[in-house]
Write a protein that holds these residues in place. Structure first.
Motif, short mmCIF file in Angstrom:
data_model
loop_
_atom_site.label_atom_id
_atom_site.label_comp_id
_atom_site.label_asym_id
_atom_site.label_seq_id
_atom_site.Cartn_x
_atom_site.Cartn_y
_atom_site.Cartn_z
N ARG A 32 0.82 -1.22 0.00
CA ARG A 32 0.00 0.00 0.00
C ARG A 32 0.85 1.26 0.00
O ARG A 32 0.50 2.25 -0.62
N SER A 33 1.99 1.22 0.67
CA SER A 33 2.84 2.41 0.68
C SER A 33 3.39 2.72 -0.71
O SER A 33 3.62 3.88 -1.05
N PHE A 34 3.56 1.68 -1.54
CA PHE A 34 3.97 1.93 -2.92
C PHE A 34 2.81 2.40 -3.77
O PHE A 34 3.00 3.14 -4.74
N GLN A 35 1.59 2.00 -3.46
CA GLN A 35 0.43 2.38 -4.25
C GLN A 35 -0.08 3.79 -3.92
O GLN A 35 -0.83 4.36 -4.70
N ILE A 36 0.27 4.34 -2.81
CA ILE A 36 -0.29 5.61 -2.35
C ILE A 36 0.41 6.82 -2.98
O ILE A 36 0.01 7.95 -2.76
N PHE A 37 1.41 6.60 -3.80
CA PHE A 37 2.19 7.70 -4.36
C PHE A 37 1.33 8.72 -5.08
O PHE A 37 1.50 9.93 -4.89
N ALA A 38 0.41 8.28 -5.92
CA ALA A 38 -0.39 9.21 -6.72
C ALA A 38 -1.22 10.15 -5.85
O ALA A 38 -1.29 11.36 -6.12
N GLU A 39 -1.82 9.61 -4.79
CA GLU A 39 -2.63 10.45 -3.91
C GLU A 39 -1.78 11.50 -3.20
O GLU A 39 -2.15 12.66 -3.11
N ILE A 40 -0.64 11.08 -2.69
CA ILE A 40 0.22 12.02 -1.97
C ILE A 40 0.78 13.07 -2.93
O ILE A 40 0.82 14.26 -2.60
N PHE A 41 1.17 12.65 -4.10
CA PHE A 41 1.75 13.57 -5.08
C PHE A 41 0.75 14.63 -5.50
O PHE A 41 1.09 15.82 -5.59
N THR A 42 -0.49 14.25 -5.76
CA THR A 42 -1.47 15.21 -6.25
C THR A 42 -2.11 16.05 -5.15
O THR A 42 -2.39 17.23 -5.35
N MET A 43 -2.34 15.47 -3.98
CA MET A 43 -3.07 16.19 -2.94
C MET A 43 -2.18 17.05 -2.05
O MET A 43 -2.50 18.20 -1.77
N THR A 52 3.15 13.64 5.31
CA THR A 52 2.61 12.54 4.51
C THR A 52 3.67 11.94 3.60
O THR A 52 3.34 11.28 2.62
N GLN A 53 4.91 12.14 3.90
CA GLN A 53 6.02 11.64 3.09
C GLN A 53 6.13 10.12 3.24
O GLN A 53 6.11 9.60 4.34
N THR A 54 6.22 9.41 2.12
CA THR A 54 6.48 7.98 2.13
C THR A 54 7.83 7.73 1.47
O THR A 54 8.43 8.64 0.89
N VAL A 55 8.27 6.50 1.50
CA VAL A 55 9.57 6.16 0.91
C VAL A 55 9.55 6.43 -0.58
O VAL A 55 10.51 6.99 -1.13
N VAL A 56 8.49 6.04 -1.25
CA VAL A 56 8.40 6.23 -2.70
C VAL A 56 8.39 7.71 -3.06
O VAL A 56 9.07 8.14 -3.99
N HIS A 57 7.66 8.52 -2.31
CA HIS A 57 7.61 9.96 -2.59
C HIS A 57 8.97 10.59 -2.31
O HIS A 57 9.41 11.48 -3.04
N TYR A 58 9.64 10.15 -1.26
CA TYR A 58 10.98 10.66 -0.96
C TYR A 58 11.95 10.32 -2.09
O TYR A 58 12.75 11.17 -2.51
N LEU A 59 11.90 9.10 -2.60
CA LEU A 59 12.77 8.72 -3.71
C LEU A 59 12.48 9.56 -4.95
O LEU A 59 13.40 9.98 -5.66
N TYR A 60 11.20 9.83 -5.21
CA TYR A 60 10.84 10.68 -6.35
C TYR A 60 11.41 12.09 -6.18
O TYR A 60 12.00 12.64 -7.10
N GLN A 61 11.22 12.67 -5.00
CA GLN A 61 11.72 14.03 -4.78
C GLN A 61 13.23 14.10 -4.90
O GLN A 61 13.77 15.00 -5.52
N THR A 62 13.91 13.15 -4.29
CA THR A 62 15.37 13.15 -4.32
C THR A 62 15.90 12.95 -5.73
O THR A 62 16.82 13.65 -6.16
N SER A 63 15.29 12.04 -6.47
CA SER A 63 15.81 11.71 -7.80
C SER A 63 15.43 12.73 -8.86
O SER A 63 16.28 13.17 -9.64
N PHE A 64 14.17 13.12 -8.91
CA PHE A 64 13.70 13.92 -10.04
C PHE A 64 13.52 15.40 -9.74
O PHE A 64 13.50 16.21 -10.66
N ARG A 65 13.38 15.75 -8.49
CA ARG A 65 13.25 17.18 -8.16
C ARG A 65 14.61 17.79 -7.80
O ARG A 65 14.89 18.90 -8.15
N GLN A 66 15.42 17.04 -7.07
CA GLN A 66 16.72 17.55 -6.64
C GLN A 66 17.86 17.03 -7.51
O GLN A 66 19.00 17.39 -7.30
N PHE A 67 17.54 16.15 -8.46
CA PHE A 67 18.52 15.57 -9.40
C PHE A 67 19.69 14.90 -8.69
O PHE A 67 20.83 14.98 -9.13
#
Length: 74
Positions: A32-43, A52-67
């Motif tokens: 579920r923590s992997f599936q919740i990314f879309a809700e956290i990202f949009t809301m 509301t930070q999850t591991v998947v959202h943290y990885l997204y921010q670190t990789s694609f927002r902070q390069f």
């Protein structure tokens, strides 16, 4: 068990009986923590103070927002 302490009773009887249930709950929560990314990202985008930070959202921010896509530890 006669003569067993509470610690021995917990580790030899209670915990082995709870292992299948704990495994099931941890597996579902991990999925579920992997599936919740879309809700956290949009809301919330991670929410106020990353509440509301999850591991998947943290990885997204670190990789694609902070390069920071490298794997070395700082």
């Amino acid at each position: 068990m006669d003569g067993a302490s509470k610690k021995q009773t917990f580790f030899n009887i209670t915990l082995p009986l709870l292992k299948p249930t704990l495994f099931f709950i941890i597996s579902l929560n991990t999925i579920r923590s992997f599936q919740i990314f879309a809700e956290i990202f949009t809301m919330t985008g991670g929410g106020p103070s990353n509440s509301t930070q999850t591991v998947v959202h943290y990885l997204y921010q670190t990789s694609f927002r902070q390069f920071e896509m490298d794997m070395h530890l700082q």
